[in-house]
Design a protein around this motif. Sequence first.
Motif, PDB file in Angstrom:
ATOM      1  N   LYS A  29       9.621   1.750 -10.237  1.00  0.00           N
ATOM      2  CA  LYS A  29       9.606   0.732 -11.131  1.00  0.00           C
ATOM      3  C   LYS A  29       8.384  -0.053 -11.043  1.00  0.00           C
ATOM      4  O   LYS A  29       8.186  -1.518 -11.661  1.00  0.00           O
ATOM      5  N   LEU A  30       6.999  -0.039 -10.469  1.00  0.00           N
ATOM      6  CA  LEU A  30       6.239  -1.113 -10.557  1.00  0.00           C
ATOM      7  C   LEU A  30       5.110  -0.910 -10.935  1.00  0.00           C
ATOM      8  O   LEU A  30       4.823   0.439 -10.974  1.00  0.00           O
ATOM      9  N   SER A  31       4.761  -1.644 -11.587  1.00  0.00           N
ATOM     10  CA  SER A  31       3.162  -1.462 -12.763  1.00  0.00           C
ATOM     11  C   SER A  31       1.878  -1.371 -11.890  1.00  0.00           C
ATOM     12  O   SER A  31       2.780  -1.560 -10.191  1.00  0.00           O
ATOM     13  N   LYS A  32       1.390  -0.694 -12.601  1.00  0.00           N
ATOM     14  CA  LYS A  32       0.104  -0.697 -11.338  1.00  0.00           C
ATOM     15  C   LYS A  32      -0.354  -2.076 -10.742  1.00  0.00           C
ATOM     16  O   LYS A  32      -0.911  -2.555 -10.649  1.00  0.00           O
ATOM     17  N   THR A  33      -0.946  -3.102 -11.371  1.00  0.00           N
ATOM     18  CA  THR A  33      -0.584  -4.247 -11.280  1.00  0.00           C
ATOM     19  C   THR A  33      -0.085  -5.102 -10.343  1.00  0.00           C
ATOM     20  O   THR A  33      -0.851  -5.366  -9.027  1.00  0.00           O
ATOM     21  N   GLN A  34       1.483  -4.549  -9.987  1.00  0.00           N
ATOM     22  CA  GLN A  34       2.037  -4.923  -9.699  1.00  0.00           C
ATOM     23  C   GLN A  34       1.757  -4.223  -8.079  1.00  0.00           C
ATOM     24  O   GLN A  34       1.512  -4.200  -6.519  1.00  0.00           O
ATOM     25  N   LEU A  35       1.168  -2.764  -7.884  1.00  0.00           N
ATOM     26  CA  LEU A  35       0.456  -2.450  -6.922  1.00  0.00           C
ATOM     27  C   LEU A  35      -0.686  -2.479  -5.805  1.00  0.00           C
ATOM     28  O   LEU A  35      -0.956  -2.861  -5.314  1.00  0.00           O
ATOM     29  N   LYS A  36      -1.043  -3.176  -7.375  1.00  0.00           N
ATOM     30  CA  LYS A  36      -2.663  -3.775  -6.656  1.00  0.00           C
ATOM     31  C   LYS A  36      -2.775  -4.867  -6.305  1.00  0.00           C
ATOM     32  O   LYS A  36      -2.915  -4.998  -5.015  1.00  0.00           O
ATOM     33  N   VAL A  37      -1.603  -6.009  -6.375  1.00  0.00           N
ATOM     34  CA  VAL A  37      -1.136  -6.575  -5.508  1.00  0.00           C
ATOM     35  C   VAL A  37      -0.590  -6.329  -4.553  1.00  0.00           C
ATOM     36  O   VAL A  37      -1.294  -6.600  -3.341  1.00  0.00           O
ATOM     37  N   LEU A  38       0.590  -5.702  -4.330  1.00  0.00           N
ATOM     38  CA  LEU A  38       0.874  -5.030  -3.236  1.00  0.00           C
ATOM     39  C   LEU A  38      -0.273  -3.867  -2.298  1.00  0.00           C
ATOM     40  O   LEU A  38      -0.064  -4.684  -0.940  1.00  0.00           O
ATOM     41  N   GLN A  39      -1.168  -4.491  -2.357  1.00  0.00           N
ATOM     42  CA  GLN A  39      -2.525  -2.940  -1.469  1.00  0.00           C
ATOM     43  C   GLN A  39      -3.215  -4.149  -1.595  1.00  0.00           C
ATOM     44  O   GLN A  39      -4.401  -3.907  -0.439  1.00  0.00           O
ATOM     45  N   SER A  40      -3.160  -5.412  -2.079  1.00  0.00           N
ATOM     46  CA  SER A  40      -4.340  -6.340  -1.786  1.00  0.00           C
ATOM     47  C   SER A  40      -3.594  -7.488  -0.291  1.00  0.00           C
ATOM     48  O   SER A  40      -4.446  -8.146   0.033  1.00  0.00           O
ATOM     49  N   ILE A  41      -2.270  -7.831  -0.135  1.00  0.00           N
ATOM     50  CA  ILE A  41      -2.462  -7.729   1.370  1.00  0.00           C
ATOM     51  C   ILE A  41      -2.241  -7.199   1.813  1.00  0.00           C
ATOM     52  O   ILE A  41      -1.937  -5.891   1.977  1.00  0.00           O
ATOM     53  N   MET A  42      -3.268  -7.994   2.995  1.00  0.00           N
ATOM     54  CA  MET A  42      -2.724  -6.872   4.606  1.00  0.00           C
ATOM     55  C   MET A  42      -1.997  -6.743   5.371  1.00  0.00           C
ATOM     56  O   MET A  42      -0.954  -8.183   5.411  1.00  0.00           O
ATOM     57  N   PRO A  43      -0.961  -6.220   6.048  1.00  0.00           N
ATOM     58  CA  PRO A  43       0.851  -5.812   7.335  1.00  0.00           C
ATOM     59  C   PRO A  43      -0.575  -7.217   7.429  1.00  0.00           C
ATOM     60  O   PRO A  43      -1.254  -7.879   8.411  1.00  0.00           O
ATOM     61  N   GLY A  44       0.934  -8.281   8.033  1.00  0.00           N
ATOM     62  CA  GLY A  44       1.240  -9.623   8.578  1.00  0.00           C
ATOM     63  C   GLY A  44       0.819 -10.891   8.034  1.00  0.00           C
ATOM     64  O   GLY A  44       1.062 -11.634   8.788  1.00  0.00           O
ATOM     65  N   GLU A  45       0.393 -10.425   6.810  1.00  0.00           N
ATOM     66  CA  GLU A  45      -0.909 -11.631   6.123  1.00  0.00           C
ATOM     67  C   GLU A  45      -0.152 -12.339   5.503  1.00  0.00           C
ATOM     68  O   GLU A  45       1.371 -11.817   4.483  1.00  0.00           O
TER      69      GLU A  45
END
Length: 93
Positions: A29-45
């Motif tokens: 149940k993640l929105s498209k915008t929430q997925l974009k936010v997750l994709q914009s965060i680099m691992p460990g950042e």
Amino acid sequence: MQICTKNEQINANLMGAARVVPHQVGLIKLSKTQLKVLQSIMPGEKITAEQIAERCELSCSWASTLLKTVWERGYLVRTAVMREGGGLMFYYY
């Protein structure tokens, strides 16, 4: 470098996974915008709402709401730091 853009297509790998197990998608149940936010965060950042707002062209309050929702669903870890002038600053990773 701009990581998030408006009306960007969802990652093909995510779409493929959703087709394989469609019954699981409802649990995320993640929105498209929430997925974009997750994709914009680099691992460990470690990142703040202000940084996400800038990267994804969102208001700070909307970015904060999105990050909190994604954190509540268990996709991110959140730490709080006291600001010098008072109040809390949240970091997500």
